[in-house]
Scaffold this active site. Structure first.
Site, PDB file in Angstrom:
ATOM      1  N   TYR A 155       0.484  -1.368  -0.411  1.00 41.79           N
ATOM      2  CA  TYR A 155      -0.041  -0.021   0.002  1.00 41.79           C
ATOM      3  C   TYR A 155       1.311   1.711   0.066  1.00 41.79           C
ATOM      4  O   TYR A 155       0.784   2.354  -0.664  1.00 41.79           O
ATOM      5  CB  TYR A 155      -1.130  -0.335   1.134  1.00 41.79           C
ATOM      6  CG  TYR A 155      -1.950   1.056   1.928  1.00 41.79           C
ATOM      7  CD1 TYR A 155      -2.746   1.589   0.799  1.00 41.79           C
ATOM      8  CD2 TYR A 155      -1.311   2.357   2.843  1.00 41.79           C
ATOM      9  CE1 TYR A 155      -3.220   2.671   1.282  1.00 41.79           C
ATOM     10  CE2 TYR A 155      -1.473   3.169   3.013  1.00 41.79           C
ATOM     11  CZ  TYR A 155      -2.484   3.463   2.080  1.00 41.79           C
ATOM     12  OH  TYR A 155      -2.952   4.641   2.533  1.00 41.79           O
ATOM     13  N   HIS A 204       2.629   2.307  -3.258  1.00 43.95           N
ATOM     14  CA  HIS A 204       1.402   2.161  -4.474  1.00 43.95           C
ATOM     15  C   HIS A 204       1.266   2.747  -5.279  1.00 43.95           C
ATOM     16  O   HIS A 204       1.240   4.224  -4.012  1.00 43.95           O
ATOM     17  CB  HIS A 204       0.156   1.922  -4.435  1.00 43.95           C
ATOM     18  CG  HIS A 204      -0.291   0.911  -5.295  1.00 43.95           C
ATOM     19  ND1 HIS A 204      -1.299   2.048  -5.948  1.00 43.95           N
ATOM     20  CD2 HIS A 204      -0.893  -0.454  -5.788  1.00 43.95           C
ATOM     21  CE1 HIS A 204      -2.391   1.314  -7.088  1.00 43.95           C
ATOM     22  NE2 HIS A 204      -1.853  -0.274  -6.691  1.00 43.95           N
TER      23      HIS A 204
END
Length: 109
Positions: free
Chosen positions: A77, A80
């Site tokens: 995450y 990303h």
């Protein structure tokens, strides 16, 4: 006590800059919530404003909580591109921020 298997909670406490409008904050929150649709290991998102009567918030007004499938999911995450782009916008609107990741632990009595 039993630590949750794999699951990680990502908690962010925020104090927005004084010049950030309520409309802009609402837009930022919607964009934050949309990351669930863009980043697979991000399983859920919740947020709220401080409502405590204790007045111990130290200026933090908003809390954001995301759930991930694993510590590796949090790392995915953070790296990303959708998160990187969003974080640059979001952080520029904050006066101060605290981020904590933890594995929920059940207390058996």
């Amino acid at each position: 006590m039993e630590e949750a298997k794999g699951v990680v909670k990502h908690v962010l406490l925020a104090k927005f800059k004084d010049d950030v409008t309520p409309e802009r904050i609402e837009e930022l929150i919607k964009d934050y919530a949309n990351l669930v649709n863009l980043i697979p290991p991000m399983k859920s998102f919740h947020w709220g404003k401080d409502v405590s009567a204790e007045n111990l918030h130290q200026g933090f007004t908003h809390v954001f909580e995301s759930t991930f499938e694993s510590p590796e999911g949090v790392a995915e995450y953070v790296a990303h591109p959708a998160h990187v782009e969003y974080a640059n916008l979001f952080l520029s609107c904050l006066e101060k921020v605290i981020v904590i990741d933890y594995k929920p632990t059940v207390v058996k009595l």
